[in-house]
Design an enzyme around this catalytic site. Structure first.
Site, short mmCIF file in Angstrom:
data_model
loop_
_atom_site.label_atom_id
_atom_site.label_comp_id
_atom_site.label_asym_id
_atom_site.label_seq_id
_atom_site.Cartn_x
_atom_site.Cartn_y
_atom_site.Cartn_z
N ASP A 75 38.40 41.27 29.77
CA ASP A 75 38.40 41.84 31.12
C ASP A 75 37.18 42.72 31.37
O ASP A 75 36.56 43.24 30.43
CB ASP A 75 39.64 42.71 31.33
CG ASP A 75 40.89 41.89 31.59
OD1 ASP A 75 40.87 40.67 31.42
OD2 ASP A 75 41.92 42.50 31.96
N HIS A 126 39.16 39.41 38.77
CA HIS A 126 39.70 40.73 38.41
C HIS A 126 39.39 41.76 39.50
O HIS A 126 39.12 42.92 39.19
CB HIS A 126 39.09 41.15 37.06
CG HIS A 126 39.87 42.15 36.29
ND1 HIS A 126 41.24 42.11 36.14
CD2 HIS A 126 39.46 43.26 35.59
CE1 HIS A 126 41.64 43.13 35.38
NE2 HIS A 126 40.58 43.84 35.05
N HIS A 130 37.87 46.89 40.64
CA HIS A 130 38.81 47.31 39.61
C HIS A 130 39.64 48.52 40.02
O HIS A 130 40.15 49.26 39.17
CB HIS A 130 38.09 47.60 38.28
CG HIS A 130 39.00 47.53 37.08
ND1 HIS A 130 39.67 48.63 36.59
CD2 HIS A 130 39.34 46.50 36.28
CE1 HIS A 130 40.38 48.28 35.53
NE2 HIS A 130 40.21 46.98 35.32
N HIS A 228 38.32 43.79 26.04
CA HIS A 228 37.40 44.16 27.11
C HIS A 228 35.96 44.02 26.60
O HIS A 228 35.55 44.78 25.71
CB HIS A 228 37.66 45.59 27.58
CG HIS A 228 38.98 45.76 28.27
ND1 HIS A 228 40.17 45.86 27.57
CD2 HIS A 228 39.30 45.82 29.58
CE1 HIS A 228 41.17 45.99 28.44
NE2 HIS A 228 40.67 45.96 29.66
#
Length: 268
Positions: A75, A126, A130, A228
Site C-alpha cells: 500500500d 487506494h 489517503h 507498505h
C-alpha cells in the site's frame, strides 16, 4: 466504447482495449529463468461478483488459498526512495504482487507506476490522498475514490477515467462506511482487506518486522499479506522474508481480475 464524465466532460473509454493492454504484460514470464528462486506459483482470477470484499481481518470471507499460499500486497506507493528497492527484490525472486497506489503520488511519479505495471504486478487503487473516508462528508469520500482511480488510470494509460482497468480497491486504514462499500460493489470493484500484516506503520527495525511477520504467518499458514512499499524498514526486510517463504515451502499467488475473454499464463 464507453462514455465517462471526467472533469465535466465526456470522453470515450475503450475499456476492453485498456484491460487487454494491462494483462498482456501480466501474462508474460510465468516461469522464472533463475533456479533457486521463490517464484510465483500461480495466478488466481478474482471474480468481483463472488468476492466483493475479501480479507479475514475485515470481512467474513477471503480468497480461496491453499495451505502455505500467500498473496503479497503493498500500500501507499509509489514512493521513489523505496518502491524501486521493493521492485528489485521482487524481481530477483520472480515474485509478482499487488500494489494499491495513491492517486496523487502516482500522478507525480507516473514513470514509477508504469514500471510497477511493466514488471507484471497488479495495480489497485487506494484513494487520492489517503484520508480516512469515514471521517469526511459522503460526497468528499466519493471524490477521493474517483479522483484516486482517475489519477492512476491517467498515469498508466493516459485516460482520466473513474472506471478502473483493475477493479481492486483498498480503503485507507480499512476505514469504510456502508455507503462507500455499497458504491464499490455496485461498480464491480473488489474491496481488499487483509488476512495478516507486519504492522509496518509502527516504528521498528527490519529484523523486528521480519520476526513479527513470520510469527503471524506461522499461525495463519496462508493468506493476503499487507505491507507498505514506502516504508524503508519494509524494503530492507523484504529480501529476508522472501527467503523465508522459499525455504519453508510457501507459494506466492498472484491475483488478477477475472476479466472475460482475457487469458493469463499459469492460471489454475
Amino acid at each position: 466504447m464507453r462514455l465517462q464524465k471526467i472533469a465535466g466532460k465526456f470522453v470515450n473509454l475503450p475499456v476492453a482495449a485498456l484491460a487487454s493492454l494491462v494483462w498482456v504484460t501480466l501474462a508474460q514470464a510465468a516461469e522464472c529463468p533463475r533456479k533457486g528462486t521463490l517464484g510465483t506459483s500461480r495466478i488466481l482470477r478474482v471474480d468481483t461478483a463472488r468476492f466483493p470484499r475479501i480479507g479475514l481481518k475485515n470481512y467474513p470471507q477471503t480468497l480461496p488459498l491453499k495451505d502455505h499460499e500467500v498473496v503479497l500486497t503493498f500500500d501507499d506507493g509509489p514512493w521513489p526512495p523505496t518502491t524501486p528497492k521493493v521492485l528489485a527484490t521482487l524481481a530477483a525472486q520472480c515474485v509478482r504482487a499487488t500494489f494499491f497506489l495513491i492517486g496523487k503520488p502516482t500522478l507525480e511519479h507516473p514513470e514509477l507506476a508504469r514500471r510497477i505495471a511493466a514488471e507484471g504486478h497488479t495495480i489497485g487503487h487506494h484513494t487520492w490522498t489517503h484520508f480516512s473516508l469515514m471521517r469526511m462528508p459522503p460526497a468528499d469520500a466519493v471524490e477521493q475514490i474517483d479522483h484516486g482511480i482517475s489519477g492512476v488510470e491517467m498515469a498508466l494509460h493516459g485516460v482520466a477515467t473513474t472506471a478502473p482497468s483493475t477493479p481492486f480497491f483498498r480503503f485507507p486504514g480499512f476505514e469504510t462506511t456502508q455507503a462507500t462499500l455499497d458504491l464499490l460493489q455496485s461498480r464491480g470493484i473488489v474491496v481488499f482487506g487483509t488476512d495478516l500484516w507486519a504492522g509496518d506503520w509502527n516504528k521498528m527495525t527490519p529484523k523486528q518486522e521480519l520476526r513479527l511477520l513470520i510469527d503471524r504467518l506461522r499461525v495463519a499458514r496462508k493468506g493476503i499479506i499487507l505491507l507498505h512499499d514506502p516504508k524503508a524498514q519494509t524494503a530492507a526486510m523484504l529480501p529476508g522474508f522472501l527467503r523465508y517463504l522459499r525455504d519453508n515451502g510457501y507459494h506466492v499467488v498472484h491475483v488478477v481480475p477475472d476479466t472475460p475473454g482475457v487469458d493469463f499464463d499459469g492460471a489454475p
